[in-house]
Design a protein around this motif. Structure first.
Motif, short mmCIF file in Angstrom:
data_model
loop_
_atom_site.label_atom_id
_atom_site.label_comp_id
_atom_site.label_asym_id
_atom_site.label_seq_id
_atom_site.Cartn_x
_atom_site.Cartn_y
_atom_site.Cartn_z
N PHE A 107 0.83 -0.97 0.14
CA PHE A 107 0.30 0.17 -0.02
C PHE A 107 0.74 1.42 0.04
O PHE A 107 2.11 1.29 0.73
CB PHE A 107 -0.80 0.43 1.34
CG PHE A 107 -1.93 -0.62 1.49
CD1 PHE A 107 -3.08 -1.28 0.63
CD2 PHE A 107 -1.47 -2.76 2.28
CE1 PHE A 107 -4.20 -1.88 1.21
CE2 PHE A 107 -2.15 -3.55 2.96
CZ PHE A 107 -3.44 -3.38 2.45
N TRP A 108 -0.32 2.21 -0.64
CA TRP A 108 0.55 3.89 -0.07
C TRP A 108 0.07 4.61 0.64
O TRP A 108 -1.53 4.50 0.65
CB TRP A 108 0.86 5.31 -1.74
CG TRP A 108 1.41 4.18 -2.53
CD1 TRP A 108 2.91 4.55 -2.68
CD2 TRP A 108 1.07 4.06 -3.96
NE1 TRP A 108 3.59 4.13 -3.37
CE2 TRP A 108 2.44 3.33 -4.67
CE3 TRP A 108 -0.07 3.38 -4.59
CZ2 TRP A 108 2.66 2.93 -5.94
CZ3 TRP A 108 -0.28 2.52 -5.56
CH2 TRP A 108 0.89 2.28 -6.23
N LEU A 109 0.75 5.00 2.04
CA LEU A 109 -0.57 5.50 3.44
C LEU A 109 -0.24 6.44 3.09
O LEU A 109 0.73 7.08 3.16
CB LEU A 109 0.38 4.42 4.57
CG LEU A 109 -0.29 3.43 4.86
CD1 LEU A 109 1.38 2.67 5.84
CD2 LEU A 109 -1.14 2.52 4.30
N PHE A 110 -1.26 7.43 2.95
CA PHE A 110 -1.01 8.65 3.45
C PHE A 110 -1.22 9.45 5.07
O PHE A 110 -2.56 8.81 4.90
CB PHE A 110 -1.82 9.26 2.11
CG PHE A 110 -1.70 9.18 0.41
CD1 PHE A 110 -0.98 9.82 0.33
CD2 PHE A 110 -2.42 7.81 0.42
CE1 PHE A 110 -0.62 9.36 -1.53
CE2 PHE A 110 -2.20 7.28 -1.42
CZ PHE A 110 -1.62 7.57 -1.68
N PHE A 111 -0.28 10.28 5.38
CA PHE A 111 -0.81 10.61 6.33
C PHE A 111 -1.05 12.79 6.43
O PHE A 111 -0.27 13.28 5.98
CB PHE A 111 0.58 10.66 7.24
CG PHE A 111 0.83 8.82 7.72
CD1 PHE A 111 0.41 8.40 9.24
CD2 PHE A 111 1.44 7.94 6.78
CE1 PHE A 111 0.33 7.24 9.55
CE2 PHE A 111 1.28 6.98 6.57
CZ PHE A 111 0.87 6.49 8.32
N VAL A 112 -1.92 12.94 7.08
CA VAL A 112 -1.70 14.15 7.57
C VAL A 112 -1.10 14.71 9.01
O VAL A 112 -2.26 13.90 10.23
CB VAL A 112 -3.27 14.94 7.56
CG1 VAL A 112 -3.55 16.29 7.68
CG2 VAL A 112 -3.61 14.56 6.55
#
Length: 146
Positions: A107-112
């Protein structure tokens, strides 16, 4: 999807996963040394059980969320962001929103900030598209936040 949620949670809670058992262990030893044996043993037991309880609770939370995520989905990607559409919802997210992107084997995991807010499965793309998307993300990544 369960694996993506688990991987995102591990990244997000990495510090708590290490720090809390360490603090409990040290505090437990200090309590034992100052003859507060009951409290010290309780803290040591908490230090040992915390990782197992944390994994169990994350699985329960993920299981509840999966019923909303495991539905037919249309994903549209542009230079500005992506749109995630199901029969129930439409979510549009701009690439600039994400402070950090973790590229894993699945996966590509996206963080804010430190919270995992989105993911994309790598298997949805062929190897050429994956490489192109990795380059695309690398060109937009803020080097101070990796």
């Amino acid at each position: 999807m369960a694996r993506a949620l688990q991987q995102g949670s591990k990244q997000q809670l990495k510090v708590a996963y290490v720090v809390l058992p360490s603090v409990l262990s040290v505090s437990g030893l200090v309590c034992i040394l100052v003859d507060a044996v009951g409290m010290g043993v309780g803290m040591l037991v908490g230090a040992v059980t915390f990782p197992f309880v944390m994994v169990w609770s994350l699985r329960r939370i993920a299981k509840r969320q999966l019923t909303h995520l495991c539905v037919p989905t249309v994903l549209r990607m542009t230079d500005d962001g992506y749109e995630y559409r199901t029969d129930q919802t439409t979510t549009t997210m701009r690439w600039s929103l994400f402070g950090r992107v973790v590229t894993g084997p699945e996966f590509w995991l996206f963080f804010v900030n430190r919270q995992c807010v989105a993911f994309l499965p790598r298997r949805a793309f062929n190897s050429e598209q994956q490489a192109e998307f990795d380059r695309f993300l690398a060109s937009r990544q803020n080097p101070g936040l990796t």
